[in-house]
Design a protein around this motif. Structure first.
Motif, PDB file in Angstrom:
ATOM      1  N   TYR A  43      -5.038  -0.988  -0.519  1.00 12.97           N
ATOM      2  CA  TYR A  43      -4.445  -1.939  -1.459  1.00 12.97           C
ATOM      3  C   TYR A  43      -4.531  -3.313  -0.818  1.00 12.97           C
ATOM      4  O   TYR A  43      -3.750  -3.648   0.066  1.00 12.97           O
ATOM      5  N   LYS A  44      -5.528  -4.082  -1.207  1.00 11.33           N
ATOM      6  CA  LYS A  44      -5.778  -5.402  -0.632  1.00 11.33           C
ATOM      7  C   LYS A  44      -5.491  -6.464  -1.692  1.00 11.33           C
ATOM      8  O   LYS A  44      -6.011  -6.383  -2.811  1.00 11.33           O
ATOM      9  N   THR A  45      -4.699  -7.461  -1.332  1.00  9.52           N
ATOM     10  CA  THR A  45      -4.261  -8.423  -2.343  1.00  9.52           C
ATOM     11  C   THR A  45      -4.506  -9.871  -1.933  1.00  9.52           C
ATOM     12  O   THR A  45      -4.549 -10.209  -0.753  1.00  9.52           O
ATOM     13  N   LEU A  46      -4.660 -10.710  -2.958  1.00 12.07           N
ATOM     14  CA  LEU A  46      -4.519 -12.144  -2.820  1.00 12.07           C
ATOM     15  C   LEU A  46      -3.064 -12.494  -3.123  1.00 12.07           C
ATOM     16  O   LEU A  46      -2.387 -11.781  -3.879  1.00 12.07           O
ATOM     17  N   LYS A  47      -2.587 -13.572  -2.561  1.00 14.85           N
ATOM     18  CA  LYS A  47      -1.189 -13.971  -2.757  1.00 14.85           C
ATOM     19  C   LYS A  47      -0.908 -14.175  -4.248  1.00 14.85           C
ATOM     20  O   LYS A  47      -1.646 -14.872  -4.942  1.00 14.85           O
ATOM     21  N   LYS A  48       0.169 -13.541  -4.717  1.00 16.70           N
ATOM     22  CA  LYS A  48       0.544 -13.691  -6.120  1.00 16.70           C
ATOM     23  C   LYS A  48       2.001 -13.298  -6.309  1.00 16.70           C
ATOM     24  O   LYS A  48       2.472 -12.311  -5.727  1.00 16.70           O
ATOM     25  N   ASN A  49       2.699 -14.062  -7.139  1.00 18.66           N
ATOM     26  CA  ASN A  49       4.068 -13.758  -7.514  1.00 18.66           C
ATOM     27  C   ASN A  49       4.093 -13.367  -8.988  1.00 18.66           C
ATOM     28  O   ASN A  49       3.606 -14.108  -9.837  1.00 18.66           O
ATOM     29  N   VAL A  50       4.653 -12.210  -9.266  1.00 14.41           N
ATOM     30  CA  VAL A  50       4.648 -11.666 -10.621  1.00 14.41           C
ATOM     31  C   VAL A  50       6.027 -11.097 -10.944  1.00 14.41           C
ATOM     32  O   VAL A  50       6.675 -10.488 -10.077  1.00 14.41           O
ATOM     33  N   ILE A  51       6.470 -11.294 -12.172  1.00 13.70           N
ATOM     34  CA  ILE A  51       7.637 -10.582 -12.683  1.00 13.70           C
ATOM     35  C   ILE A  51       7.131  -9.642 -13.768  1.00 13.70           C
ATOM     36  O   ILE A  51       6.576 -10.080 -14.776  1.00 13.70           O
ATOM     37  N   PHE A  52       7.291  -8.348 -13.518  1.00 11.59           N
ATOM     38  CA  PHE A  52       6.805  -7.332 -14.460  1.00 11.59           C
ATOM     39  C   PHE A  52       7.923  -6.334 -14.728  1.00 11.59           C
ATOM     40  O   PHE A  52       8.477  -5.747 -13.792  1.00 11.59           O
ATOM     41  N   ASP A  53       8.252  -6.151 -15.992  1.00 11.98           N
ATOM     42  CA  ASP A  53       9.357  -5.273 -16.381  1.00 11.98           C
ATOM     43  C   ASP A  53      10.636  -5.620 -15.618  1.00 11.98           C
ATOM     44  O   ASP A  53      11.329  -4.734 -15.087  1.00 11.98           O
ATOM     45  N   ALA A  54      10.883  -6.929 -15.523  1.00 17.11           N
ATOM     46  CA  ALA A  54      12.095  -7.465 -14.878  1.00 17.11           C
ATOM     47  C   ALA A  54      12.139  -7.226 -13.364  1.00 17.11           C
ATOM     48  O   ALA A  54      13.180  -7.422 -12.733  1.00 17.11           O
ATOM     49  N   GLU A  68       0.831  -1.202   0.000  1.00 20.03           N
ATOM     50  CA  GLU A  68       0.000   0.000   0.000  1.00 20.03           C
ATOM     51  C   GLU A  68       0.868   1.257   0.000  1.00 20.03           C
ATOM     52  O   GLU A  68       0.542   2.259  -0.656  1.00 20.03           O
ATOM     53  N   ALA A  69       1.994   1.207   0.712  1.00 18.05           N
ATOM     54  CA  ALA A  69       2.903   2.356   0.741  1.00 18.05           C
ATOM     55  C   ALA A  69       3.492   2.618  -0.642  1.00 18.05           C
ATOM     56  O   ALA A  69       3.660   3.776  -1.051  1.00 18.05           O
ATOM     57  N   ASP A  70       3.803   1.551  -1.372  1.00 20.96           N
ATOM     58  CA  ASP A  70       4.317   1.688  -2.732  1.00 20.96           C
ATOM     59  C   ASP A  70       3.269   2.323  -3.637  1.00 20.96           C
ATOM     60  O   ASP A  70       3.570   3.225  -4.438  1.00 20.96           O
ATOM     61  N   PHE A  71       2.031   1.871  -3.526  1.00 19.81           N
ATOM     62  CA  PHE A  71       0.913   2.441  -4.282  1.00 19.81           C
ATOM     63  C   PHE A  71       0.731   3.918  -3.933  1.00 19.81           C
ATOM     64  O   PHE A  71       0.585   4.783  -4.815  1.00 19.81           O
ATOM     65  N   GLN A  72       0.783   4.223  -2.650  1.00 25.52           N
ATOM     66  CA  GLN A  72       0.606   5.596  -2.181  1.00 25.52           C
ATOM     67  C   GLN A  72       1.674   6.523  -2.769  1.00 25.52           C
ATOM     68  O   GLN A  72       1.363   7.601  -3.291  1.00 25.52           O
ATOM     69  N   PHE A  73       2.914   6.104  -2.710  1.00 27.19           N
ATOM     70  CA  PHE A  73       4.012   6.942  -3.208  1.00 27.19           C
ATOM     71  C   PHE A  73       3.910   7.128  -4.727  1.00 27.19           C
ATOM     72  O   PHE A  73       4.107   8.227  -5.240  1.00 27.19           O
TER      73      PHE A  73
END
Length: 214
Positions: free
Chosen positions: A66-77, A14-19
């Motif tokens: 920012y509420k999430t379900l568990k997920k692992n993603v590689i986006f733009d490396a 959520e802090a990343d989204f906020q910034f």
């Protein structure tokens, strides 16, 4: 949000989204000032606002979820390892409580002209209508197409532990039509799509019944 999603389709927290949103607002409107975690006192209570946008003498409070379900993603490396937040009943309560808090801030002083609450999630439990009837959080539903307004409370059969520290009903002055918007999509799995919901409160509409002008 439209400009942001063209650059950042997923966030670590959520802090990343906020910034990231604060940075995008500053880029889009270079003359405004943006404050994070702004503290504002009403009577004897201090409200911590996630983001405050200051445009001349007008203040715009913004609350984010920012509420999430568990997920692992590689986006733009870049690797993203999202947590499973769960507790959707509390999540629904909390986002509506943010709307209530924004309304309170708008009511307190006329320098606050309008406010926003934005929820971003890859958990369909928030935007889909619950198939079960009489759930403990039925009145806090934020499913797409619904409307929230007035007083909302936990069902009578709700356990004490479930609503601990969230016992009070939420009472909203405004009426909000719920419309979820697509944000990003990584795959067709349950946790593969992000959507966002935005609440907008305008001080004049809430408290003075002033008609909107185009």
């Amino acid at each position: 949000m439209t400009k942001l999603k063209s650059k950042r389709q997923i966030f670590h927290s959520e802090a990343d989204f906020q910034f990231a949103l604060a940075w995008e607002i500053q880029r889009e409107y270079p003359d405004v000032e943006v404050r994070l975690e702004y503290a504002y006192k009403i009577d004897d209570k201090v409200y911590h606002i996630d983001m405050l946008v200051i445009c001349e003498d007008q203040y715009i409070p913004i609350e984010l979820k920012y509420k999430t379900l568990k997920k692992n993603v590689i986006f733009d490396a870049e690797e993203f390892h999202l947590k499973n937040h769960g507790a959707q009943d509390l999540g629904k309560y909390d986002v509506l409580k943010d709307v209530f808090r924004v309304e309170n801030v708008l009511h307190d002083h006329d320098k606050f002209v309008n406010g926003h609450v934005i929820m971003l999630t890859n958990d369909p439990s928030y935007w889909k209508k619950d198939s079960r009837e009489n759930t403990c959080c039925a009145e806090f539903s934020i499913a797409d197409g619904g409307v929230v307004t007035g007083s909302m409370a936990w069902a009578e059969h709700t356990g004490v532990g479930t609503m601990k520290n969230r016992e009070e009903p939420i009472v909203l002055t405004g009426s909000y039509k719920l419309k979820w918007h697509d944000y990003s999509k990584f795959d067709d799995k349950r946790n593969g799509q992000f959507k966002y919901l935005m609440f907008e409160s305008e001080r004049d509409d809430l408290f003075f019944n002033t008609p909107k002008t185009e």
